[in-house]
Scaffold this motif. Sequence first.
Motif, short mmCIF file in Angstrom:
data_model
loop_
_atom_site.label_atom_id
_atom_site.label_comp_id
_atom_site.label_asym_id
_atom_site.label_seq_id
_atom_site.Cartn_x
_atom_site.Cartn_y
_atom_site.Cartn_z
N ARG A 111 -25.65 -17.83 12.66
CA ARG A 111 -25.84 -17.40 11.27
C ARG A 111 -24.52 -16.97 10.64
O ARG A 111 -24.45 -16.05 9.82
CB ARG A 111 -26.87 -16.26 11.19
CG ARG A 111 -28.15 -16.57 11.92
CD ARG A 111 -29.19 -15.48 11.82
NE ARG A 111 -30.01 -15.65 10.63
CZ ARG A 111 -31.10 -14.92 10.39
NH1 ARG A 111 -31.48 -14.00 11.25
NH2 ARG A 111 -31.81 -15.13 9.29
N GLN A 112 -23.44 -17.68 11.03
CA GLN A 112 -22.13 -17.42 10.45
C GLN A 112 -21.86 -18.29 9.23
O GLN A 112 -21.13 -17.85 8.33
CB GLN A 112 -21.05 -17.65 11.52
CG GLN A 112 -21.07 -16.63 12.65
CD GLN A 112 -20.02 -16.90 13.70
OE1 GLN A 112 -19.62 -18.04 13.92
NE2 GLN A 112 -19.56 -15.85 14.36
N ALA A 113 -22.40 -19.48 9.19
CA ALA A 113 -22.17 -20.37 8.06
C ALA A 113 -23.32 -21.37 7.97
O ALA A 113 -23.90 -21.77 8.99
CB ALA A 113 -20.84 -21.11 8.18
N ALA A 114 -23.63 -21.78 6.75
CA ALA A 114 -24.66 -22.78 6.50
C ALA A 114 -24.27 -23.54 5.24
O ALA A 114 -23.61 -22.98 4.35
CB ALA A 114 -26.03 -22.14 6.33
N PRO A 115 -24.64 -24.81 5.14
CA PRO A 115 -24.26 -25.59 3.95
C PRO A 115 -25.06 -25.17 2.73
O PRO A 115 -26.09 -24.49 2.83
CB PRO A 115 -24.58 -27.04 4.37
CG PRO A 115 -25.65 -26.90 5.38
CD PRO A 115 -25.38 -25.62 6.13
N THR A 116 -24.58 -25.59 1.58
CA THR A 116 -25.29 -25.32 0.33
C THR A 116 -26.56 -26.17 0.26
O THR A 116 -26.78 -27.06 1.08
CB THR A 116 -24.38 -25.62 -0.86
OG1 THR A 116 -23.86 -26.95 -0.73
CG2 THR A 116 -23.22 -24.64 -0.91
N GLU A 117 -27.39 -25.90 -0.73
CA GLU A 117 -28.72 -26.51 -0.79
C GLU A 117 -28.66 -28.03 -0.88
O GLU A 117 -29.49 -28.73 -0.28
CB GLU A 117 -29.49 -25.93 -1.98
CG GLU A 117 -29.79 -24.46 -1.86
CD GLU A 117 -30.70 -23.95 -2.96
OE1 GLU A 117 -31.40 -24.78 -3.56
OE2 GLU A 117 -30.70 -22.74 -3.23
N SER A 118 -27.70 -28.57 -1.62
CA SER A 118 -27.65 -30.02 -1.77
C SER A 118 -27.35 -30.72 -0.44
O SER A 118 -27.82 -31.84 -0.20
CB SER A 118 -26.59 -30.41 -2.80
OG SER A 118 -25.31 -29.95 -2.41
N VAL A 119 -26.59 -30.07 0.44
CA VAL A 119 -26.26 -30.69 1.73
C VAL A 119 -27.50 -30.73 2.62
O VAL A 119 -27.67 -31.66 3.41
CB VAL A 119 -25.10 -29.94 2.40
CG1 VAL A 119 -24.76 -30.55 3.75
CG2 VAL A 119 -23.87 -29.95 1.50
N TRP A 120 -28.38 -29.73 2.52
CA TRP A 120 -29.58 -29.73 3.35
C TRP A 120 -30.44 -30.96 3.07
O TRP A 120 -31.13 -31.47 3.95
CB TRP A 120 -30.39 -28.47 3.08
CG TRP A 120 -29.83 -27.25 3.77
CD1 TRP A 120 -28.89 -26.40 3.29
CD2 TRP A 120 -30.17 -26.76 5.07
NE1 TRP A 120 -28.62 -25.42 4.19
CE2 TRP A 120 -29.39 -25.60 5.30
CE3 TRP A 120 -31.06 -27.17 6.05
CZ2 TRP A 120 -29.48 -24.86 6.47
CZ3 TRP A 120 -31.15 -26.44 7.22
CH2 TRP A 120 -30.36 -25.31 7.44
N THR A 121 -30.42 -31.45 1.85
CA THR A 121 -31.18 -32.66 1.50
C THR A 121 -30.31 -33.90 1.52
O THR A 121 -30.75 -34.96 1.06
CB THR A 121 -31.80 -32.49 0.11
OG1 THR A 121 -30.76 -32.21 -0.85
CG2 THR A 121 -32.80 -31.34 0.10
N CYS A 122 -29.05 -33.76 2.03
CA CYS A 122 -28.12 -34.90 2.13
C CYS A 122 -27.87 -35.54 0.78
O CYS A 122 -27.84 -36.78 0.63
CB CYS A 122 -28.62 -35.93 3.14
SG CYS A 122 -28.73 -35.29 4.83
#
Length: 508
Positions: free
Chosen positions: A71-82
């Motif tokens: 839980r140190q970093a996660a992509p923005t919302e657009s990346v989750w949907t590629c």
Amino acid sequence: MSTLQAAADPDAPLRSVLLPAEWDAEAAAALAQLVPGTDAIDLARVASRWVEALTQDDATARSLTWLLLMRQAAPTESVWTCTFDRPPGFIVNLAAFVTPGEGFSAETFVAALRLLSCVLRDTAQTRANQRNGELPLPGLFATTAAPVPTQADAPAQDDPTQPALAGTLLLTNLDACLAGVGLDYDSEDGRAAACAIAALTTLTAHCGCGPESLPLPPVRTVLPGLGETLRAVWAEAAVETENPLAFIETGFSNSAAVDGILGVEACGLAPVFSLLRPDGQLAQSTLNRLDARGFTAETALAAALAGESVLPLPGATAHMAMYRALSGFIDRLPAKPDPADQPLNQKLERGMRRALPHRHGGFTQKTAIGGHRLFLRTGEYEDGTLGELCLTPTRESAMVKGLMESFGEAVSIGLQYGAPLEEYVNSFAYSCFGPAGTVEGDPVATYATSMLDYAFRALSEAYLDKKLPDGPHQDMQGEPDPLLPLDFPGDGGDPPPRKRGSLRLVVS
């Protein structure tokens, strides 16, 4: 791993979400919001999609997965949907880089930023043809058709005057990070540490873009080991280069569903407003600050009951002071906070009750509404604001008296937790129920539609400097008062004598 039931909103159907056992329901709801559809969600399968879309290197893929699981970093919302029609980005949880007993892990933080910067630049190069939201249209309104430029005539993407944007690195959970290292948000040391972390982020992201894009490092770093890391990154970044790398913008995040994935307590650079988690337990930032002051949960409770201020909340100008301090060390800041929108005396202090001092001011008012006596007592803080209300009708039934006193106590609890008095006045002034009638003993009103109508109009004048007019009188054409004679003569003479009834004895 554990399976939770969650939905993106209360009206949506529940979905099964498989995620690590230590993650909570808020993370499950965030996943349900990030992943469209109604099917079950597996975090490992969903994450593998965007990891494979960002990189084909196994080592880099494992590192990205590790940053997500920690839980140190996660992509923005657009990346989750590629979706790559815009530059991608990552949100970095600052609090996750704090190690208990060791402080802020600056070297680990820099290593994570370098990995994310490399991934963003590679993705920008491989996915450049998908950015349909940024296509230039120079000849849209031209009168003659412009010749189509060849590949050799195309402008360079790495023009130093207009550098290409490869992506964004957004920081979040700043206040929880400061709590982990024992610093208060509303303090000079807290702001100095925040500026040093922001400068380290920008220097790492701009490394390879040329010295003209670098911010000056702050004078103070406060955190142990951060100064040495900051100087080393500065020496590496402040090097002239003929082929600058694509630009990566740094900033602080706005509220989004990714906050739930990372377990964020306060979005971006905002302070933590609640000392409690949604389940009622003490938040991790609260435990860290208590530990920094030498308190346990039990000793802190004892000190609070004794009247000691254990954990003072940030002041009204703390958010703005942090915002101004960070200017110049970060590329992009969120919208400027406006303390006037929520004054502290009107904002609900979630989880903190401001108890009245043992000896306090106030007033007692004796009045009568429609012939029914009422005692109104108030309790005030040192600054003169209302903190306690007591309503005592003297000659009512035990039930009515108990309800009125309990209502006053409930209002007092709300006021001591920060509920605004204006909301109470708007809700209960002009409430209509008996007893109602002429007000005697207080010039604030001549007529009241109920005891509560009088009470809150009196509080409005005393504490809000706003006098409310009398409400419309109730229509008294209903049943007559049984205490008055039922029949009156029309000519003003004596009432007619009552007809004496007779008693009959019936024997069956």
